[in-house]
Design a protein around this motif. Structure first.
Motif, PDB file in Angstrom:
ATOM      1  N   HIS A  45     -60.756  23.262  -8.882  1.00 45.62           N
ATOM      2  CA  HIS A  45     -60.867  23.656  -7.476  1.00 45.62           C
ATOM      3  C   HIS A  45     -59.501  23.787  -6.841  1.00 45.62           C
ATOM      4  N   LEU A  47     -59.449  22.767  -3.300  1.00 43.84           N
ATOM      5  CA  LEU A  47     -59.942  22.265  -2.017  1.00 43.84           C
ATOM      6  C   LEU A  47     -58.849  21.650  -1.157  1.00 43.84           C
ATOM      7  N   VAL A  88     -71.630  24.410   2.454  1.00 45.68           N
ATOM      8  CA  VAL A  88     -70.721  24.281   1.304  1.00 45.68           C
ATOM      9  C   VAL A  88     -70.281  25.628   0.746  1.00 45.68           C
ATOM     10  N   SER A  90     -68.046  27.542   1.729  1.00 45.17           N
ATOM     11  CA  SER A  90     -66.585  27.662   1.753  1.00 45.17           C
ATOM     12  C   SER A  90     -65.914  26.594   0.892  1.00 45.17           C
ATOM     13  N   ARG A  91     -66.707  25.727   0.262  1.00 43.08           N
ATOM     14  CA  ARG A  91     -66.163  24.656  -0.570  1.00 43.08           C
ATOM     15  C   ARG A  91     -66.579  24.939  -2.018  1.00 43.08           C
ATOM     16  N   ARG A  92     -65.895  25.926  -2.579  1.00 44.86           N
ATOM     17  CA  ARG A  92     -66.288  26.489  -3.874  1.00 44.86           C
ATOM     18  C   ARG A  92     -65.481  25.880  -5.015  1.00 44.86           C
ATOM     19  N   THR A 129     -69.607  22.438  -3.475  1.00 42.71           N
ATOM     20  CA  THR A 129     -69.590  20.986  -3.305  1.00 42.71           C
ATOM     21  C   THR A 129     -69.416  20.581  -1.850  1.00 42.71           C
ATOM     22  N   GLU A 132     -64.489  16.421  -0.754  1.00 41.10           N
ATOM     23  CA  GLU A 132     -63.112  16.697  -0.385  1.00 41.10           C
ATOM     24  C   GLU A 132     -62.280  15.523  -0.865  1.00 41.10           C
ATOM     25  N   HIS A 141     -71.516  14.295  -1.032  1.00 40.14           N
ATOM     26  CA  HIS A 141     -70.213  14.821  -1.447  1.00 40.14           C
ATOM     27  C   HIS A 141     -70.289  15.357  -2.877  1.00 40.14           C
ATOM     28  N   SER A 176     -59.591  29.374  -1.279  1.00 42.29           N
ATOM     29  CA  SER A 176     -60.131  29.038   0.051  1.00 42.29           C
ATOM     30  C   SER A 176     -59.816  30.102   1.082  1.00 42.29           C
TER      31      SER A 176
END
Length: 219
Positions: A45, A47, A88, A90-92, A129, A132, A141, A176
């Motif tokens: 990731h 993130l 989620v 944007s949380r790839r 996910t 973070e 999470h 992101s």
């Protein structure tokens, strides 16, 4: 669906498949030949901005969700940005695997199969996910793998398959700075079924605790 997979390589091998010469994190803990939900597989990731390899709980639930965490996200619900998945999108992440397991046959005598890239390079599965940096190991999470309808010969093994991305698309997926709409377009061009092979494996892998190197060996 995707309910088990193999991660037999070190994090550096999976990062190399993404073209990452440098990355943050050292997840360690050795190979896992039979990764199951509720455990902590490696994910790739960005993130926190930089390329990173981390371990994240497999299974995701929004805070308002009272049922079991979801281990897979159906592509149709992701594309319509359902309330379950919208937080989620944007949380790839990418889940690197050497292959995944599916079962065929009747309950109680199901035959496990191992599905893997024919070139023996890791498959890069699209995921999302709620995690973070600094998050605890909790389904709020956790992470999930995106799946779509199977096609071609693979449908004989299972009617759904995880979305495996080519390295360039995988890098774009974890960027992101890429908008959600543009990221979702990447899911329309997964690696085709023709790039994968499959064979029968031992019934022993149906036990989630079975972690022998022969878990993915053909029988």
């Amino acid at each position: 669906m995707c309910s088990r997979f193999s991660q037999r390589e070190a994090g550096a091998v999976y990062a190399n498949q993404m073209g990452w010469g440098q990355y943050v994190g050292d997840p360690g803990s050795g190979p896992k030949y039979n990764v199951s939900p509720g455990t902590m597989p490696m994910v790739l990731h960005r993130l926190s901005g930089e390329p990173a390899v981390s371990r994240i709980f497999w299974g995701y639930s929004p805070r308002w969700h009272e049922k079991s965490p979801a281990i897979n996200a159906r592509l149709d619900t992701v594309l319509r940005q359902s309330p379950f998945w919208k937080p989620v999108l944007s949380r790839r992440i990418v889940v690197p695997v050497d292959g995944w397991f599916e079962w065929t046959g009747e309950q109680g005598v199901k035959q496990p199969w191992f599905i893997h890239p024919k070139d023996d390079r890791p498959a890069l599965l699209a995921g999302m996910t709620g995690w973070e940096p600094g998050s605890d190991d909790h389904p709020n999470h956790g992470m999930t793998i995106i799946t779509d309808d199977g096609a071609g010969g693979m449908v004989d093994i299972h009617d759904r398959r995880p979305i495996a991305l080519a390295p360039d698309d995988a890098n774009a997926w974890v960027d992101s700075g890429l908008s959600v709409d543009d990221a979702l377009l990447l899911l329309s061009t997964p690696r085709p079924e023709s790039e994968f092979g499959w064979w029968k494996v031992s019934y022993k892998i149906s036990n989630r605790n079975y972690q022998s190197p022969d878990a993915t060996a053909p029988i």
